[in-house]
Design an enzyme around this catalytic site. Structure first.
Site, PDB file in Angstrom:
ATOM      1  N   SER A 126       0.833  -1.201   0.000  1.00  0.00           N
ATOM      2  CA  SER A 126       0.000   0.000   0.000  1.00  0.00           C
ATOM      3  C   SER A 126       0.865   1.247   0.000  1.00  0.00           C
ATOM      4  CB  SER A 126      -0.879   0.019   1.244  1.00  0.00           C
ATOM      5  OG  SER A 126      -0.067   0.076   2.389  1.00  0.00           O
ATOM      6  N   TYR A 132      -7.839   3.623   4.608  1.00  0.00           N
ATOM      7  CA  TYR A 132      -7.342   3.159   5.903  1.00  0.00           C
ATOM      8  C   TYR A 132      -6.081   3.875   6.377  1.00  0.00           C
ATOM      9  CZ  TYR A 132      -3.158   0.340   4.937  1.00  0.00           C
ATOM     10  OH  TYR A 132      -1.893  -0.074   4.634  1.00  0.00           O
ATOM     11  N   LYS A 133      -5.468   4.639   5.481  1.00  0.00           N
ATOM     12  CA  LYS A 133      -4.198   5.217   5.887  1.00  0.00           C
ATOM     13  C   LYS A 133      -4.307   6.717   5.740  1.00  0.00           C
ATOM     14  CE  LYS A 133       0.479   3.677   5.032  1.00  0.00           C
ATOM     15  NZ  LYS A 133       1.295   3.014   4.036  1.00  0.00           N
ATOM     16  N   HIS A 141       3.527 -11.201   4.631  1.00  0.00           N
ATOM     17  CA  HIS A 141       3.083  -9.939   5.252  1.00  0.00           C
ATOM     18  C   HIS A 141       3.975  -9.658   6.451  1.00  0.00           C
ATOM     19  CE1 HIS A 141       0.480  -6.859   7.000  1.00  0.00           C
ATOM     20  NE2 HIS A 141      -0.152  -6.835   5.829  1.00  0.00           N
ATOM     21  N   GLY A 142       4.046  -8.408   6.863  1.00  0.00           N
ATOM     22  CA  GLY A 142       4.745  -8.068   8.109  1.00  0.00           C
ATOM     23  C   GLY A 142       3.936  -8.603   9.284  1.00  0.00           C
ATOM     24  N   ASP A 143       4.600  -8.816  10.425  1.00  0.00           N
ATOM     25  CA  ASP A 143       3.856  -9.402  11.548  1.00  0.00           C
ATOM     26  C   ASP A 143       3.019  -8.360  12.299  1.00  0.00           C
ATOM     27  OD1 ASP A 143       5.812  -8.011  12.821  1.00  0.00           O
ATOM     28  OD2 ASP A 143       6.752  -9.727  13.794  1.00  0.00           O
ATOM     29  N   ASP A 144       2.925  -7.154  11.742  1.00  0.00           N
ATOM     30  CA  ASP A 144       2.153  -6.099  12.404  1.00  0.00           C
ATOM     31  C   ASP A 144       0.646  -6.332  12.331  1.00  0.00           C
ATOM     32  OD1 ASP A 144       2.658  -5.704   9.641  1.00  0.00           O
ATOM     33  OD2 ASP A 144       1.785  -3.706   9.768  1.00  0.00           O
ATOM     34  N   GLN A 201      -6.178  -4.967  11.384  1.00  0.00           N
ATOM     35  CA  GLN A 201      -5.976  -5.816  10.207  1.00  0.00           C
ATOM     36  C   GLN A 201      -6.162  -7.300  10.515  1.00  0.00           C
ATOM     37  OE1 GLN A 201      -3.057  -4.544   7.146  1.00  0.00           O
ATOM     38  NE2 GLN A 201      -2.062  -3.591   8.877  1.00  0.00           N
ATOM     39  N   ASP A 244     -25.779  33.143  12.810  1.00  0.00           N
ATOM     40  CA  ASP A 244     -25.244  32.739  11.503  1.00  0.00           C
ATOM     41  C   ASP A 244     -25.813  33.656  10.417  1.00  0.00           C
ATOM     42  OD1 ASP A 244     -24.198  31.266   9.388  1.00  0.00           O
ATOM     43  OD2 ASP A 244     -25.697  29.656   9.527  1.00  0.00           O
TER      44      ASP A 244
HETATM   45  C1  SPV Z   1     -23.650  25.478   7.803  1.00  0.00           C
HETATM   46  O1  SPV Z   1     -23.261  24.467   8.349  1.00  0.00           O
HETATM   47  O2  SPV Z   1     -23.324  26.591   8.167  1.00  0.00           O
HETATM   48  C2  SPV Z   1     -24.537  25.374   6.649  1.00  0.00           C
HETATM   49  C3  SPV Z   1     -25.355  24.196   6.478  1.00  0.00           C
HETATM   50  O3  SPV Z   1     -24.593  26.302   5.885  1.00  0.00           O
HETATM   51  S1  SPV Z   1     -26.885  24.513   7.153  1.00  0.00           S
HETATM   52  O4  SPV Z   1     -26.693  24.919   8.518  1.00  0.00           O
HETATM   53  O5  SPV Z   1     -27.678  23.323   7.026  1.00  0.00           O
HETATM   54  O6  SPV Z   1     -27.477  25.613   6.395  1.00  0.00           O
HETATM   55 MG    MG Z   2     -23.709  28.032   6.551  1.00  0.00          MG
END
Ligand code: SPV
Ligand code: MG
Length: 670
Positions: free
Chosen positions: A247, A281-282, A327-330, A336, A442
């Site tokens: 990987s 996974y990594k 494989h490594g023994d890890d 895994q 907001d």
């Molecule tokens: C936010 O996370 O600020 C978004 C998504 O704009 S929502 O709150 O659903 O509008």
């Molecule tokens: Mg937003």
């Protein structure tokens, strides 16, 4: 270390096979003689010098060895009395060339790579023995005491005897003792005995461990029957197939050593893990699949390279049915383990087996990995990773982060399930949570300078790509500057919504006054942003609020196609309904006309739908927009209320993360 190969014998029991050359030049496979095989194996384990004793046909042997053109310094010592003496005298003749550690072997010995590897890995002196073979009638047996060889000869049949093969590694100290005893024998005329008689005379003074190679191929060829049997075993050994999966994208000395060792077990096929499987996974692979594929193809000893599409080996193992998986023994413990269990069960189905090498955990390799992580965190590399991840994985997930510590939680959270590892692919910097963290509504009140500061705080401690909630994007004249700043910071995608005026959070829907932008104006904003950006990878996503504002599906679709035409790299369709029907309806209609443009969803309300179902319906990015903030607020409020209630903090201890654990969340630079 020098090798000493004894080739002075007459090989009379081989009949016509040795009428023109010494026994060691007998072919054991279509490609090799006993000797050419031995010499190749010696060079492969790093031996640079060999002393070969000769007798009859010495010139044939010398010419042959030179024609092999191997990177070995060869010294030939002829036993002038080869007809009348045994190899004890050949060694005596060669003694002036034998001054250090010695690998001593008979010239008619055929062994598989694993045998010589184990001999070389043995600390101190050792001799190969087999506890599983029956005691041979005429060949060597070793008498053992406490795992050490005390006697070697053909005459021992007691309970403490095991079959033994004349392949020894001897430290200089042990070799000097044996050689002195050999010299004493020869000088008093005992030249027709085995060199082992001189070893036995030391009565345990040489400390030689018995290295039990059990059923591995390690056998002398004395006659035509032996030749047929050993050649057959060798065919089996050489047709063994080995599979190992890779990987890694930083190929270092440790990997090359493992590949070399694996190739010595048989014909090696390397499975290269797909980008998607690695990312799952990594960390995101620095070197893409095609380059990792080519890189491994060009490594000596690798017979074939194939793609492995999942962490599970099932698909490739069932197709290739290898004799051995390396494989490594890890993976013996940890996430895994289920993959390992599946591999062992599959191998058992056709009699294959698993070989595990010790995993290399050196500081040097840790440092390489640390540097790779530092690289993927840099703006120029981080920026393009979202676009690539969508391309590779089809569907990516993003989790909200609003400061350094939530960034670290998103970065490091991983769940191991059914042999797979699940983690978030990206981070969402939500306007709602960024504002909430600052105790503000907001409504685009937190200014861009402050929002950029949040991005920087998160970027400083994480590596995952970032999707930035750009609200309405503001005025077109301002948005173009925002785009450039976000690009420069290393953000991968900005999402702007088609609203105008005082923006309110979408989850209020029509409960508050919200104005949707016109298609023309918003399309112009998208185009201006696309024209302003400097890099190819940066993405501008157009967020459509038609369903939130109850303007209907047709309006949503019309806008989606118009915004894509204006240059949007992705579409986000938002809904605040619990029922996912309108989102599914949009996906179906949009995908009927546009199969390529990534679609982003924020399933805060319709949260019963799984990522797998969204993927099946054609979504590409799933954003968990606010869950970390909503988990944190009640937790901290309850702690505060508990202290107020009890006038002390003891009662809330059970709600708290132990201090040492919280410290561990934050890695210190070393
Ligand atoms: C936010 O996370 O600020 C978004 C998504 O704009 S929502 O709150 O659903 O509008
Ligand atoms: Mg937003």
């Amino acid at each position: 270390m020098k090798a000493l190969i004894l080739n002075s014998g007459l090989g009379t029991r081989m009949g016509v096979l040795t009428s023109e050359h010494p026994k060691c030049m007998t072919e054991v496979s279509p490609r090799e003689t006993i000797l050419s095989r031995q010499l190749r194996q010696l060079t492969e384990v790093g031996i640079e010098e060999a002393v070969i004793t000769t007798g009859l046909f010495d010139d044939v042997l010398t010419d042959y060895c030179r024609s092999l053109d191997l990177p070995l310094r060869l010294t030939f010592v002829k036993n002038p009395d080869y007809r009348e003496t045994n190899y004890i005298y050949s060694i005596y003749c060669a003694r002036e060339h034998l001054d250090g550690d010695i690998l001593l072997l008979h010239g008619d010995l055929v062994f598989e790579n694993e045998v010589i590897d184990r001999v070389m890995a043995c600390e101190g002196s050792c001799m190969t023995v087999s506890s599983t073979l029956p005691l041979p009638e005429k060949d060597f047996k070793a008498v053992l005491r406490d795992g050490r060889v005390t006697r070697v000869g053909i005459e021992f049949f007691g309970a403490d005897a095991v079959a033994a093969q004349p392949l020894y590694k001897l430290t200089r100290e042990d070799w000097m003792k044996w050689e002195e005893s050999i010299a004493a024998f020869c000088e008093r005329g005992e030249r027709r005995v085995y060199a082992e008689n001189a070893f036995n005379a030391l009565d345990g003074a040489c400390s030689v461990a018995a290295l039990d190679v059990k059923d591995l191929l390690c056998a002398e060829i004395d006659n035509a029957e032996d030749l047929a049997r050993v050649s057959e075993r060798l065919r089996e050994v050489e047709s063994r197939t080995v599979y190992m999966c890779f990987s890694t994208d930083i190929l270092h000395g440790g990997h090359i050593a493992i590949l070399r060792r694996a190739a010595r077990l048989g014909r090696l096929t390397v499975g290269v893990l797909s980008d998607e499987a690695v990312a799952s996974y990594k960390r995101f692979p620095l070197v893409p699949f095609a380059d990792r594929f080519t890189m491994l193809q060009s490594i000596a000893g690798v017979h074939r390279v194939v793609e492995q599409r999942t962490l599970s080996y099932r698909e490739n193992l069932e197709r290739l049915r290898p004799d051995i998986v390396v494989h490594g023994d890890d993976w013996v413990t940890g996430f895994q383990r289920p993959i390992r269990d599946e591999v062992t069960a599959l191998l058992a189905g056709w009699g294959g087996h698993l070989v595990e090498f010790p995993y290399a955990r050196s500081d040097k390799y840790r440092e390489l990995e640390r540097r790779a992580r530092a690289d993927i965190a840099m703006p120029d590399i981080r920026r393009g990773r979202l676009r690539r991840a969508i391309g590779i994985q089809g569907l990516v997930t993003a989790m909200e982060a609003h400061d350094g510590i939530t960034g670290l939680v998103v970065e490091n959270s991983v769940v191991y399930q059914e042999g797979g590892a699940h983690q978030f692919d990206a981070m969402w910097i939500s306007s709602l949570c960024d504002s909430t963290a600052k105790g503000k509504p907001d409504i685009e009140l937190v200014d861009m300078t402050s929002r950029f500061r949040t991005i920087e705080d998160i970027m400083e401690v994480t590596t995952k790509p970032i999707i930035f909630d750009g609200d309405t994007g503001g005025r077109i004249e301002h948005f173009v500057y925002t785009v450039r700043t976000l690009e420069r910071l290393g953000v991968s995608m900005v999402i702007i919504e088609d609203k105008t005026g005082l923006k309110k959070n979408s989850l209020f829907g029509t409960e508050v006054v919200q104005t949707q932008d016109s298609i023309e104006h918003f399309a112009a904003k998208i185009s201006a942003g696309k024209n302003a950006q400097k890099t190819k990878e940066f993405m501008i996503c157009a967020r459509i609020e038609s369903l939130i504002l109850e303007r209907g599906m047709e309006d949503a679709l019309e806008r989606a196609f118009a915004f894509v035409a204006a240059g949007a790299d992705a579409i986000m369709i938002h809904s605040r309904k619990k029922d996912p029907a309108e989102i599914f309806g949009f996906l179906e209609k949009f995908r009927a006309k546009d199969a390529a443009t990534p679609v982003v969803l924020v399933p805060t309300s319709y949260n019963s739908v799984t990522e797998e179902e969204f993927r099946a319906r054609g979504a590409n990015v799933i954003i968990y927009a606010n869950q970390l903030m909503r988990a944190a607020v009640p937790a901290i409020r309850d702690a505060a209320l508990s202290i107020l209630t009890h006038h002390r903090s003891q009662e809330c201890d059970g709600m708290l993360m132990p201090f040492k654990d919280i410290i561990r969340l934050i890695p210190e630079e070393t």
